[in-house]
Design a protein around this motif. Structure first.
Motif, PDB file in Angstrom:
ATOM      1  N   ILE A 254      -5.750  -6.676  30.291  1.00  0.00           N
ATOM      2  CA  ILE A 254      -6.300  -7.784  31.065  1.00  0.00           C
ATOM      3  C   ILE A 254      -6.150  -9.095  30.309  1.00  0.00           C
ATOM      4  O   ILE A 254      -6.314  -9.153  29.090  1.00  0.00           O
ATOM      5  CB  ILE A 254      -7.768  -7.515  31.440  1.00  0.00           C
ATOM      6  CG1 ILE A 254      -8.282  -8.546  32.430  1.00  0.00           C
ATOM      7  CG2 ILE A 254      -8.657  -7.435  30.209  1.00  0.00           C
ATOM      8  CD1 ILE A 254      -9.503  -8.116  33.177  1.00  0.00           C
ATOM      9  N   LEU A 255      -5.795 -10.127  31.045  1.00  0.00           N
ATOM     10  CA  LEU A 255      -5.736 -11.483  30.517  1.00  0.00           C
ATOM     11  C   LEU A 255      -7.052 -12.166  30.856  1.00  0.00           C
ATOM     12  O   LEU A 255      -7.499 -12.109  32.004  1.00  0.00           O
ATOM     13  CB  LEU A 255      -4.579 -12.251  31.158  1.00  0.00           C
ATOM     14  CG  LEU A 255      -3.198 -11.641  30.948  1.00  0.00           C
ATOM     15  CD1 LEU A 255      -2.198 -12.292  31.885  1.00  0.00           C
ATOM     16  CD2 LEU A 255      -2.780 -11.788  29.499  1.00  0.00           C
TER      17      LEU A 255
ATOM     18  N   ASP B 231      -6.459 -19.954  27.218  1.00  0.00           N
ATOM     19  CA  ASP B 231      -6.969 -20.904  28.208  1.00  0.00           C
ATOM     20  C   ASP B 231      -6.532 -20.452  29.601  1.00  0.00           C
ATOM     21  O   ASP B 231      -5.571 -19.699  29.758  1.00  0.00           O
ATOM     22  CB  ASP B 231      -6.525 -22.342  27.895  1.00  0.00           C
ATOM     23  CG  ASP B 231      -5.035 -22.568  28.063  1.00  0.00           C
ATOM     24  OD1 ASP B 231      -4.588 -22.708  29.224  1.00  0.00           O
ATOM     25  OD2 ASP B 231      -4.325 -22.599  27.038  1.00  0.00           O
ATOM     26  N   THR B 232      -7.260 -20.874  30.599  1.00  0.00           N
ATOM     27  CA  THR B 232      -7.028 -20.388  31.965  1.00  0.00           C
ATOM     28  C   THR B 232      -5.627 -20.712  32.481  1.00  0.00           C
ATOM     29  O   THR B 232      -5.005 -19.878  33.143  1.00  0.00           O
ATOM     30  CB  THR B 232      -8.109 -20.922  32.915  1.00  0.00           C
ATOM     31  OG1 THR B 232      -9.366 -20.331  32.529  1.00  0.00           O
ATOM     32  CG2 THR B 232      -7.828 -20.585  34.363  1.00  0.00           C
ATOM     33  N   GLY B 233      -5.113 -21.889  32.186  1.00  0.00           N
ATOM     34  CA  GLY B 233      -3.762 -22.224  32.635  1.00  0.00           C
ATOM     35  C   GLY B 233      -2.728 -21.252  32.095  1.00  0.00           C
ATOM     36  O   GLY B 233      -1.874 -20.750  32.829  1.00  0.00           O
ATOM     37  N   ALA B 234      -2.813 -20.959  30.803  1.00  0.00           N
ATOM     38  CA  ALA B 234      -1.883 -20.006  30.186  1.00  0.00           C
ATOM     39  C   ALA B 234      -2.073 -18.611  30.777  1.00  0.00           C
ATOM     40  O   ALA B 234      -1.095 -17.895  31.017  1.00  0.00           O
ATOM     41  CB  ALA B 234      -2.087 -19.975  28.676  1.00  0.00           C
ATOM     42  N   ALA B 235      -3.315 -18.225  31.042  1.00  0.00           N
ATOM     43  CA  ALA B 235      -3.576 -16.907  31.625  1.00  0.00           C
ATOM     44  C   ALA B 235      -2.966 -16.802  33.024  1.00  0.00           C
ATOM     45  O   ALA B 235      -2.385 -15.774  33.381  1.00  0.00           O
ATOM     46  CB  ALA B 235      -5.081 -16.635  31.670  1.00  0.00           C
TER      47      ALA B 235
ATOM     48  N   ALA C 130      -9.006 -11.997  34.384  1.00  0.00           N
ATOM     49  CA  ALA C 130     -10.395 -12.426  34.537  1.00  0.00           C
ATOM     50  C   ALA C 130     -10.376 -13.909  34.188  1.00  0.00           C
ATOM     51  O   ALA C 130     -10.092 -14.279  33.045  1.00  0.00           O
ATOM     52  CB  ALA C 130     -11.299 -11.648  33.610  1.00  0.00           C
ATOM     53  N   LEU C 131     -10.627 -14.757  35.174  1.00  0.00           N
ATOM     54  CA  LEU C 131     -10.373 -16.182  35.026  1.00  0.00           C
ATOM     55  C   LEU C 131     -11.617 -17.026  35.225  1.00  0.00           C
ATOM     56  O   LEU C 131     -12.291 -16.924  36.252  1.00  0.00           O
ATOM     57  CB  LEU C 131      -9.300 -16.611  36.030  1.00  0.00           C
ATOM     58  CG  LEU C 131      -7.980 -15.850  35.965  1.00  0.00           C
ATOM     59  CD1 LEU C 131      -7.123 -16.190  37.171  1.00  0.00           C
ATOM     60  CD2 LEU C 131      -7.255 -16.140  34.663  1.00  0.00           C
TER      61      LEU C 131
ATOM     62  N   THR D 156     -10.759 -24.549  30.308  1.00  0.00           N
ATOM     63  CA  THR D 156      -9.833 -25.623  29.978  1.00  0.00           C
ATOM     64  C   THR D 156      -9.136 -25.405  28.646  1.00  0.00           C
ATOM     65  O   THR D 156      -7.968 -25.723  28.485  1.00  0.00           O
ATOM     66  CB  THR D 156     -10.584 -26.972  29.950  1.00  0.00           C
ATOM     67  OG1 THR D 156     -11.226 -27.151  31.213  1.00  0.00           O
ATOM     68  CG2 THR D 156      -9.639 -28.130  29.703  1.00  0.00           C
ATOM     69  N   ARG D 157      -9.858 -24.853  27.689  1.00  0.00           N
ATOM     70  CA  ARG D 157      -9.250 -24.591  26.387  1.00  0.00           C
ATOM     71  C   ARG D 157      -9.607 -23.173  25.941  1.00  0.00           C
ATOM     72  O   ARG D 157     -10.551 -22.564  26.448  1.00  0.00           O
ATOM     73  CB  ARG D 157      -9.692 -25.614  25.361  1.00  0.00           C
ATOM     74  CG  ARG D 157     -11.167 -25.562  25.048  1.00  0.00           C
ATOM     75  CD  ARG D 157     -11.511 -26.591  23.967  1.00  0.00           C
ATOM     76  NE  ARG D 157     -12.760 -26.264  23.349  1.00  0.00           N
ATOM     77  CZ  ARG D 157     -13.939 -26.683  23.765  1.00  0.00           C
ATOM     78  NH1 ARG D 157     -14.017 -27.477  24.818  1.00  0.00           N
ATOM     79  NH2 ARG D 157     -15.034 -26.324  23.153  1.00  0.00           N
ATOM     80  N   PHE D 158      -8.839 -22.681  24.995  1.00  0.00           N
ATOM     81  CA  PHE D 158      -9.108 -21.354  24.450  1.00  0.00           C
ATOM     82  C   PHE D 158     -10.459 -21.333  23.759  1.00  0.00           C
ATOM     83  O   PHE D 158     -10.791 -22.237  23.001  1.00  0.00           O
ATOM     84  CB  PHE D 158      -8.022 -20.941  23.452  1.00  0.00           C
ATOM     85  CG  PHE D 158      -8.418 -19.731  22.649  1.00  0.00           C
ATOM     86  CD1 PHE D 158      -8.366 -18.478  23.222  1.00  0.00           C
ATOM     87  CD2 PHE D 158      -8.878 -19.868  21.355  1.00  0.00           C
ATOM     88  CE1 PHE D 158      -8.746 -17.361  22.499  1.00  0.00           C
ATOM     89  CE2 PHE D 158      -9.261 -18.754  20.627  1.00  0.00           C
ATOM     90  CZ  PHE D 158      -9.197 -17.496  21.204  1.00  0.00           C
ATOM     91  N   GLU D 159     -11.230 -20.307  24.046  1.00  0.00           N
ATOM     92  CA  GLU D 159     -12.481 -20.046  23.339  1.00  0.00           C
ATOM     93  C   GLU D 159     -12.534 -18.558  23.062  1.00  0.00           C
ATOM     94  O   GLU D 159     -12.052 -17.758  23.868  1.00  0.00           O
ATOM     95  CB  GLU D 159     -13.689 -20.431  24.190  1.00  0.00           C
ATOM     96  CG  GLU D 159     -13.865 -21.917  24.381  1.00  0.00           C
ATOM     97  CD  GLU D 159     -15.169 -22.226  25.103  1.00  0.00           C
ATOM     98  OE1 GLU D 159     -16.207 -21.617  24.763  1.00  0.00           O
ATOM     99  OE2 GLU D 159     -15.136 -23.065  26.003  1.00  0.00           O
ATOM    100  N   LEU D 160     -13.130 -18.219  21.959  1.00  0.00           N
ATOM    101  CA  LEU D 160     -13.309 -16.815  21.647  1.00  0.00           C
ATOM    102  C   LEU D 160     -14.331 -16.222  22.599  1.00  0.00           C
ATOM    103  O   LEU D 160     -15.359 -16.846  22.872  1.00  0.00           O
ATOM    104  CB  LEU D 160     -13.806 -16.658  20.208  1.00  0.00           C
ATOM    105  CG  LEU D 160     -13.087 -15.571  19.455  1.00  0.00           C
ATOM    106  CD1 LEU D 160     -11.957 -16.222  18.690  1.00  0.00           C
ATOM    107  CD2 LEU D 160     -14.000 -14.862  18.530  1.00  0.00           C
ATOM    108  N   LEU D 161     -14.060 -15.070  23.136  1.00  0.00           N
ATOM    109  CA  LEU D 161     -15.024 -14.355  23.948  1.00  0.00           C
ATOM    110  C   LEU D 161     -16.160 -13.918  23.034  1.00  0.00           C
ATOM    111  O   LEU D 161     -15.917 -13.518  21.896  1.00  0.00           O
ATOM    112  CB  LEU D 161     -14.326 -13.136  24.566  1.00  0.00           C
ATOM    113  CG  LEU D 161     -14.891 -12.501  25.815  1.00  0.00           C
ATOM    114  CD1 LEU D 161     -15.029 -13.511  26.936  1.00  0.00           C
ATOM    115  CD2 LEU D 161     -14.020 -11.344  26.257  1.00  0.00           C
TER     116      LEU D 161
END
Length: 125
Positions: free
Chosen positions: A69-70, A99-103, A120-121, A75-80
């Motif tokens: 899963i992606l 980040d969501t755009g890349a996903a 999961a976006l 807006t930006r990468f954050e660690l889950l």
């Protein structure tokens, strides 16, 4: 919402994202979503840093629908959050956060290649 043009022939392609929503197969889905081969459902998560083990239960429940899963973190990468990461790892689920755009773009490419992937976006403004 900016249009996404990666491999227009991909099934269940993410066409656009932004303004707090996603357009997939012509339908607009507001808020965070879980996108699998079976369908699109709302995803009850506020943000990546605050994600709990309960927030990833839907991802775990749908694991038969995908190889990995992606996770789009906004807006930006954050660690889950650690609790969410630990719950996914304990369930044996392979995931990658970005980040969501890349996903969205990565999802479109992988689906067009015939890969069993889910997304999961979290929305972006």
């Amino acid at each position: 919402m900016p249009p996404l043009r990666e491999l227009d022939q991909a099934p269940r392609r993410i066409e656009r994202y932004g303004d707090g929503a996603f357009r997939i197969e012509g339908a607009v889905h507001a808020g965070a979503i879980l996108l699998t081969a079976r369908g699109i459902v709302p995803w009850a998560v506020g943000d990546a840093a605050g994600a709990t083990a309960a927030a990833v239960e839907a991802l775990i429940a749908a694991r038969d629908d995908y190889e990995f899963i992606l996770i789009g973190t906004g807006t930006r990468f954050e660690l889950l959050a650690r609790a969410a990461r630990d719950a996914l790892k304990a369930a044996g689920i392979r995931f990658d956060a970005m980040d969501t755009g890349a996903a969205c773009r990565t999802y479109n490419v992988l689906v067009a290649e015939g890969r069993r992937v889910a997304a999961a976006l979290m929305p972006v403004a």
